[in-house]
Every structure is written in structure tokens, then in C-alpha cells.
Design a protein around this motif. Structure first.
Motif, mmCIF file in Angstrom:
data_model
loop_
_atom_site.group_PDB
_atom_site.id
_atom_site.type_symbol
_atom_site.label_atom_id
_atom_site.label_comp_id
_atom_site.label_asym_id
_atom_site.label_seq_id
_atom_site.Cartn_x
_atom_site.Cartn_y
_atom_site.Cartn_z
ATOM 1 N N GLU A 16 -2.439 24.711 19.334
ATOM 2 C CA GLU A 16 -1.956 25.451 20.501
ATOM 3 C C GLU A 16 -0.734 24.781 21.143
ATOM 4 O O GLU A 16 0.013 25.410 21.892
ATOM 5 N N SER A 17 -0.518 23.495 20.852
ATOM 6 C CA SER A 17 0.610 22.777 21.462
ATOM 7 C C SER A 17 1.953 23.256 20.924
ATOM 8 O O SER A 17 3.001 22.897 21.451
ATOM 9 N N MET A 18 1.924 24.081 19.872
ATOM 10 C CA MET A 18 3.172 24.617 19.326
ATOM 11 C C MET A 18 3.937 25.440 20.361
ATOM 12 O O MET A 18 5.164 25.507 20.345
ATOM 13 N N THR A 19 3.207 26.054 21.285
ATOM 14 C CA THR A 19 3.876 26.847 22.319
ATOM 15 C C THR A 19 4.737 25.979 23.229
ATOM 16 O O THR A 19 5.654 26.481 23.882
ATOM 17 N N LEU A 20 4.447 24.680 23.268
ATOM 18 C CA LEU A 20 5.221 23.772 24.118
ATOM 19 C C LEU A 20 6.600 23.475 23.535
ATOM 20 O O LEU A 20 7.410 22.801 24.168
ATOM 21 N N SER A 21 6.867 23.969 22.323
ATOM 22 C CA SER A 21 8.167 23.742 21.695
ATOM 23 C C SER A 21 9.165 24.849 22.015
ATOM 24 O O SER A 21 10.276 24.861 21.476
ATOM 25 N N CYS A 22 8.780 25.797 22.872
ATOM 26 C CA CYS A 22 9.629 26.962 23.135
ATOM 27 C C CYS A 22 11.008 26.569 23.676
ATOM 28 O O CYS A 22 12.003 27.266 23.417
ATOM 29 N N ASP A 23 11.090 25.473 24.420
ATOM 30 C CA ASP A 23 12.382 25.051 24.973
ATOM 31 C C ASP A 23 13.370 24.664 23.884
ATOM 32 O O ASP A 23 14.588 24.681 24.108
ATOM 33 N N SER A 50 -10.641 18.951 24.454
ATOM 34 C CA SER A 50 -9.782 19.951 23.801
ATOM 35 C C SER A 50 -10.370 21.352 23.930
ATOM 36 O O SER A 50 -9.654 22.312 24.243
ATOM 37 N N CYS A 51 -11.673 21.469 23.695
ATOM 38 C CA CYS A 51 -12.317 22.785 23.797
ATOM 39 C C CYS A 51 -12.285 23.300 25.235
ATOM 40 O O CYS A 51 -12.162 24.508 25.465
ATOM 41 N N THR A 52 -12.384 22.390 26.202
ATOM 42 C CA THR A 52 -12.265 22.785 27.604
ATOM 43 C C THR A 52 -10.871 23.341 27.880
ATOM 44 O O THR A 52 -10.705 24.337 28.600
ATOM 45 N N ALA A 65 -9.620 27.127 29.175
ATOM 46 C CA ALA A 65 -8.682 27.313 30.291
ATOM 47 C C ALA A 65 -7.468 28.126 29.863
ATOM 48 O O ALA A 65 -6.985 28.991 30.611
ATOM 49 N N ILE A 66 -6.958 27.861 28.641
ATOM 50 C CA ILE A 66 -5.805 28.618 28.134
ATOM 51 C C ILE A 66 -6.171 30.092 27.973
ATOM 52 O O ILE A 66 -5.399 30.983 28.340
ATOM 53 N N PHE A 67 -7.361 30.345 27.432
ATOM 54 C CA PHE A 67 -7.810 31.721 27.237
ATOM 55 C C PHE A 67 -7.943 32.439 28.578
ATOM 56 O O PHE A 67 -7.511 33.592 28.727
ATOM 57 N N ILE A 125 -5.582 36.189 32.853
ATOM 58 C CA ILE A 125 -5.053 36.346 34.215
ATOM 59 C C ILE A 125 -3.590 36.757 34.170
ATOM 60 O O ILE A 125 -3.144 37.641 34.902
ATOM 61 N N ALA A 126 -2.822 36.121 33.263
ATOM 62 C CA ALA A 126 -1.393 36.435 33.153
ATOM 63 C C ALA A 126 -1.169 37.875 32.690
ATOM 64 O O ALA A 126 -0.273 38.563 33.174
ATOM 65 N N ARG A 127 -2.002 38.352 31.778
ATOM 66 C CA ARG A 127 -1.886 39.736 31.318
ATOM 67 C C ARG A 127 -2.175 40.701 32.456
ATOM 68 O O ARG A 127 -1.568 41.786 32.512
#
Length: 258
Positions: free
Chosen positions: A89-96, A243-245, A249-251, A256-258
Motif C-alpha cells: 500500500e506504500s506505493m501510493t506514497l510515491s505519487c509525488d 500493519s493490519c491496523t 484505517a486506510i479502508f 469516508i473520502a468517497r
């Protein structure tokens, strides 16, 4: 402790370089890790016997395994199985760092998950289908060591540990990238002190966040090693629980964001 400190020092130098140096190093270590997995699976094929090693005696006897016992086993081995996927999931942190991230990152995530599904399934089936089998495999220091020993007909613990190093290093290296970017993002959102959000150099490396996270991580390891050595054995389970926690939280935040 010397291994830990050496890892942090080497990784920080590469992370601080950023840019092409960082991504090329990532590509090289990913290729090496994938080649080792392919080599492991192919070299182990002559020794594979699913019926002999992967199925225990109790599996053949109906009614010997209660539902509660099965759930207990699932949760007992869940942390080790989750290790195949943790960190993706940390791949999303590379968006910059990525042009047109909104189009490219989702495809990267799909490709990564497909790669993980294929490699993890191959490893589980291969490692469970050869000696010492599912009964003893969970107690091996390095789960792939028995397979590598059969494949190379050479069981030196040092040699087998070296084969495990690229995967172990790349995982920890990826987590360093993740906590650097995560601390930076949280600081810029006002959730943490502002100095953690500072970007350095032309590549915008979150140097302060990387140093702070590394100091915290190394300090925790040294504290446990010196004062609570028994906790080191439980550190893996605690990390997987954390990590599972985070996944929960991400889910929730996605909904919420949607």
C-alpha cells in the motif's frame, strides 16, 4: 545491533540521494529478489511431493479437527502469510515522484498485487510440498532454507542466510521509504510538527522525516535488545498487527473520502 545500524546507514544514504539513484536501486533489488524466487521454485520442483509433505495425518481423518482449532491455526499463521503482501500500500506514497500518478499508480498497484499473488502462491505450494513439510516448516529460522538446501545440495547456514538477504533488505528498505513519506505528509497536514514536512534538495527528499523515523526505529530495537530481549521474538507479530491496523484505517478513510 551492528547489522541494524549498518542497514540504517546504508539505506539512509540511498534514500537521501533520491531520484534516479533511489529508483534504480529499487529496480535492481526487485529483479534480484524475483530471480531468487523463480530459481527457488524451479530448482525445488524435482523434490516436490504434495501428498507426502503438505498433508498431515490429521487431514486424512474426518472429525479430528474442530472448527475452533482451525480458526486458532489460521490466526497463528496469519502474520507469516500476511508478510507476502505487507507494504504494497506504500506505493501510493510515491505519487509525488510520478507524472500522471492518478493513471499510473493504480495500474502499478494492480501489477504489483498480481505479481505478489503469483509468487506467494508458488512459494507456499513449493515450500510446503517438500521436506521438512508443513509440520516442521513453521519452526525453521528461514522458511525457504530447506528448499534452497535441496536445490543446491548445500546446507551451509551462512550461504542460506545470504540468499534470504535481498528480500529482507528490500522489504525493510521499502518501509523506510514509506515512513519517510508518511511522516512528511502527516506533518504537512498539521498532524505532526512542521519540521518533519521539510523537503531537501532538487528531488524533495524528506530528510528530516527519514532521520527521525530511523532514530525512533533503531532506538526501539536497541531498547528491546538491551532491556527486554524476549520481546524481540514477538516483534514480528506486533509489526504485522500494526500493519493490519493501518489497513483497516486506510479502508475506512477511503470510504469516508468517497
Amino acid at each position: 545491533p551492528l547489522y541494524w545500524i549498518s542497514f540504517y546507514a546504508i539505506s539512509l544514504v540511498i534514500q537521501m540521494k533520491g531520484g534516479r539513484t533511489f529508483w534504480r536501486f529499487n529496480a535492481v533489488i526487485a529483479i534480484i529478489t524475483l530471480l531468487l524466487i523463480v530459481m527457488y521454485c524451479l530448482a525445488s520442483l524435482p523434490n516436490v511431493n504434495f501428498a507426502k509433505f503438505a498433508i498431515s495425518d490429521s487431514d486424512h481423518e474426518p472429525g479430528t479437527r474442530h472448527l475452533g482449532r482451525m480458526f486458532e491455526e489460521i490466526f497463528h499463521f496469519f502474520p507469516l502469510v500476511s508478510w507476502f503482501y505487507v507494504g504494497v500500500e506504500s506505493m501510493t506514497l510515491s505519487c509525488d515522484d510520478i507524472p500522471q500518478a492518478n493513471r499510473r499508480v493504480p495500474w502499478m498497484m494492480v501489477c504489483s498485487m498480481l505479481t505478489l499473488l503469483v509468487t506467494s502462491t508458488s512459494i507456499v505450494l513449493t515450500s510446503c510440498s517438500q521436506a521438512p513439510g508443513t509440520t516442521m516448516l513453521p519452526f525453521a529460522d528461514l522458511p525457504l532454507s530447506p528448499g534452497y538446501a535441496h536445490a543446491f545440495n548445500y546446507a551451509s547456514p551462512r550461504f542460506l542466510a545470504i540468499l534470504a538477504m535481498p528480500g529482507t533488505f528490500s522489504t525493510s528498505f521499502g518501509f523506510m521509504f514509506a515512513y519517510g513519506r508518511q511522516l512528511k505528509a502527516m506533518a504537512r497536514s498539521g498532524l505532526l510538527p512542521g519540521y518533519l514536512g521539510q523537503a531537501w534538495g532538487a528531488e524533495g527528499v524528506p530528510l528530516t522525516a527519514l532521520l527521525t523515523g530511523s532514530i525512533i526505529g533503531c532506538s526501539v530495537l536497541l531498547f528491546l535488545w538491551l532491556l527486554v530481549p524476549k520481546a524481540i521474538d514477538r516483534l514480528f507479530g506486533l509489526c504485522m498487527l500494526s500493519s493490519c491496523t493501518v489497513y483497516v484505517a486506510i479502508f475506512a478513510s477511503f470510504i469516508i473520502a468517497r
